[in-house]
Design an enzyme around this catalytic site. Sequence first.
Site, PDB file in Angstrom:
ATOM      1  N   GLU A  42       1.619  29.690  -5.294  1.00 43.70           N
ATOM      2  CA  GLU A  42       1.994  30.956  -5.928  1.00 43.70           C
ATOM      3  C   GLU A  42       2.755  31.826  -4.945  1.00 43.70           C
ATOM      4  OE1 GLU A  42       1.651  31.333  -8.962  1.00 43.70           O
ATOM      5  OE2 GLU A  42       0.013  30.003  -9.566  1.00 43.70           O
TER       6      GLU A  42
ATOM      7  N   ARG B 196      -8.161  37.866 -20.143  1.00 48.14           N
ATOM      8  CA  ARG B 196      -8.175  37.428 -21.556  1.00 48.14           C
ATOM      9  C   ARG B 196      -9.547  36.916 -21.945  1.00 48.14           C
ATOM     10  NH1 ARG B 196      -7.058  32.615 -23.094  1.00 48.14           N
ATOM     11  NH2 ARG B 196      -6.125  32.028 -21.103  1.00 48.14           N
TER      12      ARG B 196
ATOM     13  N   CYS C  33      -8.176  34.430 -10.151  1.00 44.18           N
ATOM     14  CA  CYS C  33      -7.380  33.820  -9.074  1.00 44.18           C
ATOM     15  C   CYS C  33      -6.401  34.823  -8.483  1.00 44.18           C
ATOM     16  CB  CYS C  33      -6.623  32.594  -9.587  1.00 44.18           C
ATOM     17  SG  CYS C  33      -7.710  31.187  -9.860  1.00 44.18           S
TER      18      CYS C  33
ATOM     19  N   HIS D 157      -2.345  27.036  -7.395  1.00 43.67           N
ATOM     20  CA  HIS D 157      -3.026  26.568  -8.604  1.00 43.67           C
ATOM     21  C   HIS D 157      -2.905  25.048  -8.715  1.00 43.67           C
ATOM     22  CE1 HIS D 157      -3.435  30.600 -10.767  1.00 43.67           C
ATOM     23  NE2 HIS D 157      -4.602  30.001 -10.951  1.00 43.67           N
TER      24      HIS D 157
HETATM   25  N1  PCA Z   1      -8.798  29.569 -12.182  1.00 48.00           N
HETATM   26  C1  PCA Z   1      -8.887  30.912 -12.718  1.00 48.00           C
HETATM   27  C2  PCA Z   1     -10.064  31.539 -12.023  1.00 48.00           C
HETATM   28  C3  PCA Z   1     -10.804  30.421 -11.366  1.00 48.00           C
HETATM   29  C4  PCA Z   1      -9.904  29.272 -11.450  1.00 48.00           C
HETATM   30  O1  PCA Z   1     -10.097  28.169 -10.907  1.00 48.00           O
HETATM   31  C5  PCA Z   1      -7.579  31.694 -12.614  1.00 48.00           C
HETATM   32  O2  PCA Z   1      -6.513  31.059 -12.615  1.00 48.00           O
HETATM   33  O3  PCA Z   1      -7.596  32.912 -12.526  1.00 48.00           O
END
Ligand code: PCA
Length: 225
Positions: free
Chosen positions: A88, A98, A151, A176
Amino acid sequence: MTETLPTLLVTGFEPFGGDTVNPSEIVAAALHGSVVEAGTRRARVVAQRLPCAFGDARARLAAAVDEWRPVAVLALGLAAGRAGLTPERVAINLADARIADNAGAQPRDEPVAAQGPAAYFSTLPVKAMVAAMREAGVPAELSLSAGSFVCNELFYGLMHQLAASGPAGCRGGFMHLPLLPAQAAGPAGLRPSVALELQVAGVAAALRAVLAHERDIAAAGGQIA
Ligand code: PCA
């Protein structure tokens, strides 16, 4: 005697939102204790599992950073639907959920830090990480935003901490991960997935790129929209 090496802190999240596994905690645990090498630089991975809860995840990561004084932090999380591993670029000062987190909290349009800047950029070499993962045969792409759920809050909180209190020179960022193949089939049909071994290989390649590149490489990237 074990050699004292600099620490690379890698975090993963517990499952959330109805999923029973979260690849991010499995990948982080798989890399725990491994030595990352890039040229003459070496570092040891310390993995930390985090709760999927606003506030709590950030606080635990802040404590782990204070404890380990890492040279870099790579936080991992699951983004169902992504077709590859996606570093990211930007953390935004916004919590807008959400779904409820694992503690039942569902903030709407709240800042992560009331007095903080609108956003922070990752200080990891995100384009070099994408290139290294692709060279390792792992599907990877740069992503602009980590969303506005836990996240992103963790990513923003990490960058806020590093900007304010260090440790000096410590770089930080977020990536991610996609679903695992066993999670791919669901009520909404089939979603993209990447096998665990490839996800682990991808994160290991990304960590090598972090060690190898103090600054990011010049490469075309970005999104048109
Ligand atoms: N993904 C979520 C929160 C925890 C995770 O593994 C997110 O993308 O915010």
